[in-house]
Write a protein that holds these residues in place. Structure first.
Motif, PDB file in Angstrom:
ATOM      1  N   ARG A   1       0.647  -1.341   0.140  1.00 52.76           N
ATOM      2  CA  ARG A   1      -0.111   0.042  -0.050  1.00 52.76           C
ATOM      3  C   ARG A   1       0.763   1.218   0.171  1.00 52.76           C
ATOM      4  NH1 ARG A   1      -2.758  -4.276   1.542  1.00 52.76           N
ATOM      5  NH2 ARG A   1      -4.933  -4.273   1.622  1.00 52.76           N
ATOM      6  N   LEU A   2       1.998   1.035   0.362  1.00 53.07           N
ATOM      7  CA  LEU A   2       2.741   2.315   0.858  1.00 53.07           C
ATOM      8  C   LEU A   2       3.976   2.574  -0.427  1.00 53.07           C
ATOM      9  CD1 LEU A   2       3.259   2.151   4.672  1.00 53.07           C
ATOM     10  CD2 LEU A   2       1.644   3.759   3.132  1.00 53.07           C
ATOM     11  N   LEU A   3       4.333   1.275  -1.181  1.00 52.74           N
ATOM     12  CA  LEU A   3       5.369   1.411  -2.142  1.00 52.74           C
ATOM     13  C   LEU A   3       4.920   2.418  -3.108  1.00 52.74           C
ATOM     14  CD1 LEU A   3       8.298   0.302  -2.177  1.00 52.74           C
ATOM     15  CD2 LEU A   3       7.473  -1.535  -3.432  1.00 52.74           C
ATOM     16  N   TRP A   4       5.668   3.235  -3.538  1.00 55.76           N
ATOM     17  CA  TRP A   4       5.337   4.076  -4.818  1.00 55.76           C
ATOM     18  C   TRP A   4       4.244   4.599  -4.449  1.00 55.76           C
ATOM     19  CZ3 TRP A   4       6.543  -1.207  -6.889  1.00 55.76           C
ATOM     20  CH2 TRP A   4       8.085  -1.330  -7.053  1.00 55.76           C
ATOM     21  N   LEU A   5       3.887   5.311  -3.323  1.00 51.96           N
ATOM     22  CA  LEU A   5       2.610   5.858  -3.105  1.00 51.96           C
ATOM     23  C   LEU A   5       2.569   7.480  -3.826  1.00 51.96           C
ATOM     24  CD1 LEU A   5      -0.034   5.439  -1.719  1.00 51.96           C
ATOM     25  CD2 LEU A   5       1.078   6.671   0.291  1.00 51.96           C
ATOM     26  N   GLY A   6       3.662   7.738  -4.109  1.00 52.23           N
ATOM     27  CA  GLY A   6       3.755   9.241  -5.010  1.00 52.23           C
ATOM     28  C   GLY A   6       3.320   8.992  -6.272  1.00 52.23           C
TER      29      GLY A   6
ATOM     30  N   ALA B   1      -3.332  10.550   0.263  1.00 55.70           N
ATOM     31  CA  ALA B   1      -3.171   9.351  -0.081  1.00 55.70           C
ATOM     32  C   ALA B   1      -2.549   8.795   1.242  1.00 55.70           C
ATOM     33  CB  ALA B   1      -2.436   9.453  -1.166  1.00 55.70           C
ATOM     34  N   LEU B   2      -1.546   8.943   1.771  1.00 55.00           N
ATOM     35  CA  LEU B   2      -1.040   8.321   2.942  1.00 55.00           C
ATOM     36  C   LEU B   2      -1.916   7.791   4.141  1.00 55.00           C
ATOM     37  CD1 LEU B   2       1.438   7.092   4.423  1.00 55.00           C
ATOM     38  CD2 LEU B   2       1.897   9.401   5.314  1.00 55.00           C
ATOM     39  N   PHE B   3      -2.816   8.833   4.408  1.00 59.33           N
ATOM     40  CA  PHE B   3      -4.036   8.714   5.284  1.00 59.33           C
ATOM     41  C   PHE B   3      -4.784   7.486   4.929  1.00 59.33           C
ATOM     42  CE2 PHE B   3      -8.359   9.879   6.378  1.00 59.33           C
ATOM     43  CZ  PHE B   3      -8.322   9.375   7.692  1.00 59.33           C
TER      44      PHE B   3
END
Length: 199
Positions: free
Chosen positions: A36-41, A99-101
């Motif tokens: 879920r967090l990898l390449w979140l950008g 998006a992180l939230f």
């Protein structure tokens, strides 16, 4: 062995010592967090996402209270819960923070699912359920971008847990919490409305 066989209420994590759950729960959370967090950008940021953050920015700029959400696909206005939840990121954190939230809320959902399955089934069922949810392509995809219904998972799992406390364990005082969580879920998306039948 379940609660009816022992005559006792289920413990928080199925009666086993918490250390016995550390590895399976930690593994599921680690896998789920990576996916879920990898390449979140690289998350999607289109019209709905921009409008959700714009509502928060407008409310801050004009000192107003958000009373509706963004327009839905059937041209009605969504309830404001999602706009309230995402509003802080219009001022701090921006699209990436929002998006992180969303991703973190869905990582919490993995833990809630594990705890629910461990409490009422066993450690193996909890591990399998959490790993399946942590790695399934649909939940992973919808955990990675801003959208009101992408926040449903932890709310619905909390709702199910409260219902289980009321029905399975016969605990009192949880009806109000189930109504509250149902209301939040329905505010996030009207497809949660039929859950009222479980209350």
């Amino acid at each position: 062995m379940n609660a009816s066989e022992t005559g006792r209420r289920p413990m928080l994590l199925g009666g086993a010592h918490w250390r016995e759950h550390a590895l399976p729960l930690g593994g599921a959370l680690l896998v789920g967090a990576i996916l879920r967090l990898l390449w979140l950008g690289d998350t999607s940021f289109l019209g709905d996402q921009a409008e959700l953050l714009a509502l928060g920015r407008s409310a801050a700029d004009f000192h107003t209270i958000i009373i509706t959400g963004i327009p839905s696909s059937i041209c009605t206005l969504n309830p404001p819960a999602s706009a309230w939840l995402y509003a802080p990121f219009a001022l701090v954190g921006g699209p990436l923070g929002a998006a992180l939230f969303t991703a973190l809320a869905n990582i919490v959902a993995i833990a809630l699912l594990y705890g629910l399955a461990a409490r009422y089934f066993d450690r193996v069922a909890a591990c399998m359920a959490a790993l399946l949810y942590a790695t399934a392509s649909g939940p992973v995809h919808f955990s990675r971008f801003i959208w009101q219904q992408n926040l449903l998972a932890p709310v619905v799992l909390g709702f199910v847990w409260v219902i289980a406390l009321t029905v399975v364990e016969r605990r009192r005082g949880w009806l109000g919490w189930s109504v509250l969580l149902w209301g939040i879920a329905t505010e996030l998306h009207p497809t949660a409305a039929p859950l009222l039948g479980l209350i």
